[in-house]
Design a protein around this motif. Sequence first.
Motif, PDB file in Angstrom:
ATOM      1  N   ALA A 183      27.578  66.567  62.364  1.00  0.00           N
ATOM      2  CA  ALA A 183      28.757  67.382  62.651  1.00  0.00           C
ATOM      3  C   ALA A 183      29.797  67.226  61.552  1.00  0.00           C
ATOM      4  N   ASP A 184      29.999  65.993  61.098  1.00  0.00           N
ATOM      5  CA  ASP A 184      30.986  65.746  60.055  1.00  0.00           C
ATOM      6  C   ASP A 184      30.612  66.469  58.764  1.00  0.00           C
ATOM      7  N   PHE A 185      29.322  66.408  58.404  1.00  0.00           N
ATOM      8  CA  PHE A 185      28.905  67.051  57.157  1.00  0.00           C
ATOM      9  C   PHE A 185      29.128  68.555  57.205  1.00  0.00           C
ATOM     10  N   TRP A 186      28.756  69.195  58.306  1.00  0.00           N
ATOM     11  CA  TRP A 186      28.855  70.655  58.342  1.00  0.00           C
ATOM     12  C   TRP A 186      30.292  71.146  58.502  1.00  0.00           C
ATOM     13  N   ILE A 187      31.126  70.368  59.164  1.00  0.00           N
ATOM     14  CA  ILE A 187      32.545  70.732  59.228  1.00  0.00           C
ATOM     15  C   ILE A 187      33.157  70.636  57.836  1.00  0.00           C
TER      16      ILE A 187
END
Length: 541
Positions: A525-529
Motif C-alpha cells: 500500500a505504501d509503495f503504490w500510494i
Amino acid sequence: CGKAVVYTGWDAGAGGEMPRRLGAIYCFQRPCKIYSSPVSELLGQLENPNANDQEILSKSDTPFDCITPNDRLARSPRFSKPAGGSSKLAYLCNTKGFDTHGGCMALHASEWNMLEGLVIDESKKVVVDVVQLPGERGDDTKVAGINFPGLFLNQLPYDCFSPDGTFILLSTQWGCVTKVVSISLNDGIVSPINFDLLSNEGFNENASQQFVCFSEDGGAIVTQSEANRPTILGHLQPSFLELGQNVASSQVLADMPPISSTSFSSLKPDSCFKPGTGYSYRIISKPPIHGILLLPENLGNEKPPLIVVPHGGPHSCTSTMFVPSYGFLCKHGRYAILHVNYRGSSGFGQAALESLAGCAGSLDVQDVVAATRIVTESGIVDPDRVGICGGSHGGFLAGHCIGQYPDIFKVAATRNPVMNIASMVTATDIPDWCYVEALGIGHYNFSDFRTPTKEELDIMWDKSPIAYLKNATAPTLVGLGMKDRRVPPSQGIEYYHALRAKKVATKLLVYDDCDHAIDGVASEADFWINTKRWFDQNLTP
C-alpha cells in the motif's frame, strides 16, 4: 496412485546436474522429473492393527523409479479416476527443456497399472506438443485474434480429468488472456470453452477465465476476471464439454460487491469501487506488439497522461485479469495505463518467447516504445505526459526507456529494478538469467559454474540501463525490498546514487522486511500510494 506414490523431483543445485544451488521461485526451467515410489510394504503395515510405529518404520519398499528419464522438464502428474485396475496419468513436459525462466510445455499422457504401480510404456504419447509459432498445428481456432500458441501454464489443476476420463481441462495463457480449454486425450484437439459469467447471450473473448475443478454434477467451477473487474466465481452446466465452439451455459456463484468508503477513509462515498466501472479497457494487437490499454471513464475531450507498464520476467505476460494497483492509478489518478507484452512474453509461442534471449535492452525496449507510440499517436492520451512504471525486468525496461528515449518518457517509478547486469551476476540467486538474457541461449553452463569473463561483463554492462545513464533526466522513484535475493537491493541503490550525482530528481523507498515482490499489506500500500504521488507531482499539465 494404487500402491505407489507418484511425485515431481527437482534438481535444486549443489549436486545432480548443477554444482551451484540456484533460485527456484519463478524459475520454471529448473530440471525436474517424475518419479514413482512403491509403498506396498508400508501400506501393508498400516493396515495391520497390531503393528507398532517401530515395525511400520522398519519396513522398506523397493527403490524409486524415474518415469520420465529422457525428459529434462516433467512435472505436475495427475491421475484420472481408476477403472478396471488402471488409470490415466497426465503431466506437463518439455523433453528438450529451455534456458529461459519460462516456456511452452507439452501435455503427455499414458496408462497407469494400479496393481503393479507402473506406467504401461507402450501407452505413452504426446497429446499436445510444444508450439513454436501460433497456428502451426493447422487449426483455425483463435482467441482474441491469435491462433493457439501452445500451452503456457506451470501446473495442471488437481482435478483436471473429465468424469469419463476422455478430456483434460486446464487454464492456459493465450495471448493477452487466460483461457479455459478442453483437450481431447484421443486426438489432442484443443478447444476453448467459451462462456461469460455475466451474460448467457454470448461470451466474453477478452475476459481472463480459469478452471478450478469439476463439480459433483459433472459441471465445472470456474472464475472470470477483467482488467476493471475483480474475480467472479461461477459454474458451468454439465453439458459444457459437448458444446464445442458454442457458448456454455453458466451462472454466477459469488461476485464482489461494491467496496464502500468508511468513516476512516478520505474517499467520498461516490468514489467507492464498483466492479466494472470507473475505467474501461481494450486489447491492442498489432503483431509483434500486444498490450492492454486502461482508460478512465468520462474523459470527454480530456486527454489523460499515460503510464506505460512493461511486465517483469521477462518471460511472463500481463493478462486481462484485474490488478488492483493499476486499477487504483487509472480510476483515482485518472491515468491511462498501457500494459505491454513485448517479444519474449509467454502466450505467443515458444519462438517468440526465445527471440528475446541475448537481445534484452534492445528488442524489448523497441516493442515498449512502439506500443507507446501506437497509443500516443492515436490522439487518446496526452503525448507530452508519458511515464513508465515497472518492477524487476519491468524496472530494467523503465531504466532503459528513460535513458534511451528521454524525450518520450518524462518520469519513472521502479521497484527492485535490474540496472546493471554486470554487477548483478555474481550477487543474484539467478546468475543464469544474466547470461541468457544478455548473451543468449546456451551461454550458461548449468553443469559447470564459473564467473563471467571480462568480455562477457562488457556485454552485460552494454545491455544494462546504467549504460544510458548519461541521457536520463526523468524524475525516478526507486522502491527496494531489502531481503531480495533475486535482484539485490544494491542494483537500485547504485542507480539511485548515480541519478543523485547527476542532480536528477529521485526518491528511494526502503522496505526492510520485504523481498522481491514487495507484497506485504503495509509495504505494498505504501509503495503504490507513493507511486501515485510521484506521478501526480511529475506528470502535471
